[in-house]
Design a protein around this motif. Structure first.
Motif, PDB file in Angstrom:
ATOM      1  N   GLU A   1      -2.739  12.795   0.928  1.00  0.00           N
ATOM      2  CA  GLU A   1      -2.156  13.992   0.314  1.00  0.00           C
ATOM      3  C   GLU A   1      -3.190  14.803  -0.451  1.00  0.00           C
ATOM      4  O   GLU A   1      -2.999  15.981  -0.708  1.00  0.00           O
ATOM      5  N   TRP A   2      -4.272  14.156  -0.842  1.00  0.00           N
ATOM      6  CA  TRP A   2      -5.319  14.838  -1.599  1.00  0.00           C
ATOM      7  C   TRP A   2      -6.389  15.441  -0.671  1.00  0.00           C
ATOM      8  O   TRP A   2      -7.114  16.330  -1.056  1.00  0.00           O
ATOM      9  N   PHE A   3      -6.477  14.894   0.558  1.00  0.00           N
ATOM     10  CA  PHE A   3      -7.611  15.232   1.421  1.00  0.00           C
ATOM     11  C   PHE A   3      -7.567  16.676   1.927  1.00  0.00           C
ATOM     12  O   PHE A   3      -8.605  17.291   2.157  1.00  0.00           O
TER      13      PHE A   3
ATOM     14  N   VAL B   1       0.841  -1.200   0.000  1.00  0.00           N
ATOM     15  CA  VAL B   1       0.000   0.000   0.000  1.00  0.00           C
ATOM     16  C   VAL B   1       0.877   1.252   0.000  1.00  0.00           C
ATOM     17  O   VAL B   1       0.681   2.178  -0.782  1.00  0.00           O
TER      18      VAL B   1
ATOM     19  N   THR C   1      -0.942   3.045   7.889  1.00  0.00           N
ATOM     20  CA  THR C   1      -0.572   3.031   6.468  1.00  0.00           C
ATOM     21  C   THR C   1      -1.803   2.944   5.574  1.00  0.00           C
ATOM     22  O   THR C   1      -1.942   3.694   4.607  1.00  0.00           O
ATOM     23  N   ARG C   2      -2.688   2.017   5.878  1.00  0.00           N
ATOM     24  CA  ARG C   2      -3.858   1.839   5.016  1.00  0.00           C
ATOM     25  C   ARG C   2      -4.796   3.044   5.122  1.00  0.00           C
ATOM     26  O   ARG C   2      -5.306   3.532   4.127  1.00  0.00           O
TER      27      ARG C   2
ATOM     28  N   ASN D   1       1.015   3.889  -3.084  1.00  0.00           N
ATOM     29  CA  ASN D   1       0.633   5.268  -2.749  1.00  0.00           C
ATOM     30  C   ASN D   1       1.757   6.229  -3.130  1.00  0.00           C
ATOM     31  O   ASN D   1       1.525   7.281  -3.726  1.00  0.00           O
TER      32      ASN D   1
ATOM     33  N   ASN E   1     -15.514   5.120   3.868  1.00  0.00           N
ATOM     34  CA  ASN E   1     -15.293   6.056   2.759  1.00  0.00           C
ATOM     35  C   ASN E   1     -16.538   6.910   2.531  1.00  0.00           C
ATOM     36  O   ASN E   1     -16.453   8.127   2.379  1.00  0.00           O
TER      37      ASN E   1
ATOM     38  N   TYR F   1     -10.026  17.965   4.883  1.00  0.00           N
ATOM     39  CA  TYR F   1     -10.067  16.692   5.605  1.00  0.00           C
ATOM     40  C   TYR F   1      -8.626  16.450   6.068  1.00  0.00           C
ATOM     41  O   TYR F   1      -7.772  16.058   5.286  1.00  0.00           O
TER      42      TYR F   1
ATOM     43  N   LEU G   1       1.351  13.983  -8.133  1.00  0.00           N
ATOM     44  CA  LEU G   1       1.482  15.223  -7.354  1.00  0.00           C
ATOM     45  C   LEU G   1       2.832  15.899  -7.588  1.00  0.00           C
ATOM     46  O   LEU G   1       2.897  17.116  -7.661  1.00  0.00           O
TER      47      LEU G   1
ATOM     48  N   ASN H   1      -4.069   5.946   5.675  1.00  0.00           N
ATOM     49  CA  ASN H   1      -3.405   7.119   5.119  1.00  0.00           C
ATOM     50  C   ASN H   1      -3.597   7.281   3.608  1.00  0.00           C
ATOM     51  O   ASN H   1      -3.324   8.339   3.045  1.00  0.00           O
ATOM     52  N   THR H   2      -4.086   6.219   2.956  1.00  0.00           N
ATOM     53  CA  THR H   2      -4.239   6.246   1.494  1.00  0.00           C
ATOM     54  C   THR H   2      -5.094   7.426   1.043  1.00  0.00           C
ATOM     55  O   THR H   2      -6.220   7.582   1.498  1.00  0.00           O
ATOM     56  N   GLY H   3      -4.529   8.259   0.185  1.00  0.00           N
ATOM     57  CA  GLY H   3      -5.252   9.402  -0.356  1.00  0.00           C
ATOM     58  C   GLY H   3      -5.017  10.672   0.435  1.00  0.00           C
ATOM     59  O   GLY H   3      -5.405  11.770   0.003  1.00  0.00           O
TER      60      GLY H   3
ATOM     61  N   TRP I   1     -11.415  12.517  -4.272  1.00  0.00           N
ATOM     62  CA  TRP I   1     -10.497  13.640  -4.123  1.00  0.00           C
ATOM     63  C   TRP I   1      -9.477  13.693  -5.275  1.00  0.00           C
ATOM     64  O   TRP I   1      -8.885  14.716  -5.535  1.00  0.00           O
ATOM     65  N   PHE I   2      -9.263  12.538  -5.921  1.00  0.00           N
ATOM     66  CA  PHE I   2      -8.146  12.420  -6.868  1.00  0.00           C
ATOM     67  C   PHE I   2      -8.335  13.256  -8.135  1.00  0.00           C
ATOM     68  O   PHE I   2      -7.369  13.729  -8.730  1.00  0.00           O
TER      69      PHE I   2
END
Lengths: 374, 374
Positions: free
Chosen positions: B96-98, A60, B89-90, A64, B64, B103, A72, B92-94, A97-98
């Motif tokens: 950087e976009w939140f 993961v 870790t899991r 990521n 989600n 968020y 990014l 945390n996925t996404g 969000w992506f």
């Protein structure tokens, strides 16, 4: 526009127990460099980003990080779909969000029907799917096979075609007539789920994932990118890399990667293999599939060969072994699940599967394989 | 500003085999309504969003969707941290976009040190952590216990304090003196990992997660929100809900939730329990922990009680049973792991653990518990 076409990253995959994380990162770094050098406007990843629906924390973190770097940091738009190895649900986390940074990720049929618009190109992102998803979406019980479901999906896509733009399909399935390797999950159960290439003729390019061989299909505008790494001995002679696709005028160029650790097949006698001259030709880090030409019993052969080739991924006898007892044939696991089931049914009942039974079996196997993430 | 403080959602949790998805969604809908009615400027979720580090696909989809509704649809800023039940870790996925939609999700110590700035308030989001993470971050081998590590972390946070603003800490740990229920993982192994409340006095409010009882700690400005649902019979008498916190002037109001299906403890005789009068008082959907006051053997007692109470989560004898053989005491699993280990060591070696051995044991148990996600 110009884009890079890759697929089948299988992040988290192990090769006969060997962790491939270093190889994956190295290959990704090469992909990044190619994307920059070739000044691509987008990167297409046609499914199987992960190797399994429940990736490890390490996997993961690794994926990521790759997406963060590509999207990014390098600001490259990404067009990705889930493959049969991905959990669509898990991969989808953060998806809403992506889009803000042009990371377009499609994991369901509804999204597949909405084109992603670039200035001169429309991308349709069709994730790996099961016919029942199309049946539900279109409320059409006749969509039993992948073919008919896909036909319906493409009909819908074509209604969104902007005639002033090029049309690219990104998808993850088995196209009839493609050649396979040993490292792909058989999703084309019983042949019912193979897609005829003719179905795809309305697109200017079809960027496929699933098969690991870039030359699996001999079509000018329908291509598998192949995986970034060799995932089995059967791929030892394949060239791995990515396609650079120009949409107008159309041009498709393959750019090879240099493997950090190669996969090779060595067919030779034990004595030759342990001779310094032969062993020296193979870098110690190489993954080696050995086919021994000897027929004699060699005590502790695996361990002694490991002294010369530390990363042995398989050891076979090219011509069998002298003690024939050890050569008893087992069930042939290279048959696809549908053939195995058909044979088994015949063995037990002495009858053949009816066409209806075949249909049921194919559907159940499809569901099972997806769930078991074989 | 005004914010809502919640924690310990434990999405994916089952209650003795009963799926709680419906209860979770119902509670979330109530939280949403409260957030709207109270016009909060943000929602704080102080850890344990998931029940396990490897949540099911259903749980992933559920959480989600909740975050999407709260953050993207209702436009509420979210301030969240990972708890001991989450995989940092899991989760945390996404991540950087939140931030783009306010968020704010913190899963590591580096992020914890960077305040999230609101007009009049700074939030410090400290996820559940192990002392080794602080040792690595600050390159200070003396940070062996949670206390000393936390002291160092807070020192660092205070250097970022803006004196013109209020300072809120969001965290997930066990504060010494708090009272526990049966449904929390014991992360305060051997008492070494309990945090003294005095350490937290520099914050205007500490929004805690981990303990499921909102009244676990008797401090005006350091509060557990408690879970949204009752997760064990030991929580049957607890009020579940959320805190609404005003920072200036400080005010903290508890708003209770109405459980979709309550958890109750019934202490009664078998004859009373199966009498229509008694049974009618308990809605059939209620989760029931039964303490039988009978001592006699009752054949097929569980199945016959299930006719009246379909959702029995436990069945005990309040005063034991007549056949004393069946009452043999097993190892007392209510002891914390450190006590169990200490007793076991003594039984086997006839010696006591040295203080150094205790320290090692506590560290190993801490790591194990985090990994095993007990």
């Amino acid at each position: 526009m110009r884009f890079l076409h890759t697929a089948d990253w299988h992040i988290g995959k192990k090769l006969h127990g060997f962790d491939l994380a270093e190889e994956q990162i190295d290959a990704f770094e090469q992909v990044k460099k190619i994307a920059l050098q070739q000044k691509v406007d987008a990167v297409v990843i046609a499914g199987d980003l992960y190797d399994r629906s429940l990736p490890s924390e390490l996997a993961v973190e690794q994926l990521n990080q790759m997406i963060i770097e590509l999207n990014l940091k390098l600001k490259k738009p990404i067009l990705a779909i889930s493959g049969n190895h991905d959990s669509a649900t898990r991969l989808n986390t953060g998806h809403e969000w992506f889009k803000a940074t042009q990371y377009y990720l499609s994991t369901n049929l509804v999204e597949a029907l909405q084109p992603i618009e670039f200035e001169d190109t429309q991308f349709f992102l069709l994730p790996y799917f099961q016919p029942y998803q199309a049946r539900n979406l279109f409320e059409d019980p006749t969509l039993v096979e992948v073919n008919t479901a896909l036909k319906r999906i493409i009909k819908e896509m074509k209604m969104k075609f902007n005639p002033l733009k090029k049309h690219i399909l990104v998808a993850h399935f088995f196209v009839a007539g493609s050649s396979k390797t040993d490292s792909e999950t058989k999703i084309e159960v019983g042949g019912l789920n193979a897609v005829p290439a003719e179905l795809l003729c309305d697109f200017d390019y079809v960027a496929l994932g699933h098969l690991h061989n870039k030359d699996a299909l001999k079509e000018e505008k329908i291509k598998y990118s192949g995986s970034l790494l060799k995932f089995s001995a059967s791929e030892a002679n394949l060239k791995k890399g990515v396609w650079i696709v120009d949409t107008d005028p159309f041009k498709c160029t393959f750019i090879p990667l240099i493997p950090l650790r190669d996969v090779v097949v060595l067919t030779n006698s034990y004595q030759e293999l342990i001779s310094p001259k032969t062993a020296k030709q193979i870098p110690r880090e190489t993954y080696v599939a050995i086919k021994l030409t000897d027929k004699a019993i060699i005590p502790d052969v695996m361990n002694s060969l490991r002294n010369y080739y530390p990363r042995i991924i398989s050891l076979e006898r090219a011509y069998g072994r002298e003690d024939n007892d050890a050569e008893k044939e087992d069930v042939n696991l290279n048959l696809d699940p549908m053939e195995l089931l058909t044979n088994f049914f015949h063995e037990i009942t002495d009858e053949e599967l009816s066409s209806e039974q075949k249909k049921w079996a194919a559907e159940s196997l499809g569901t099972l394989e997806k769930e078991a993430d074989l």
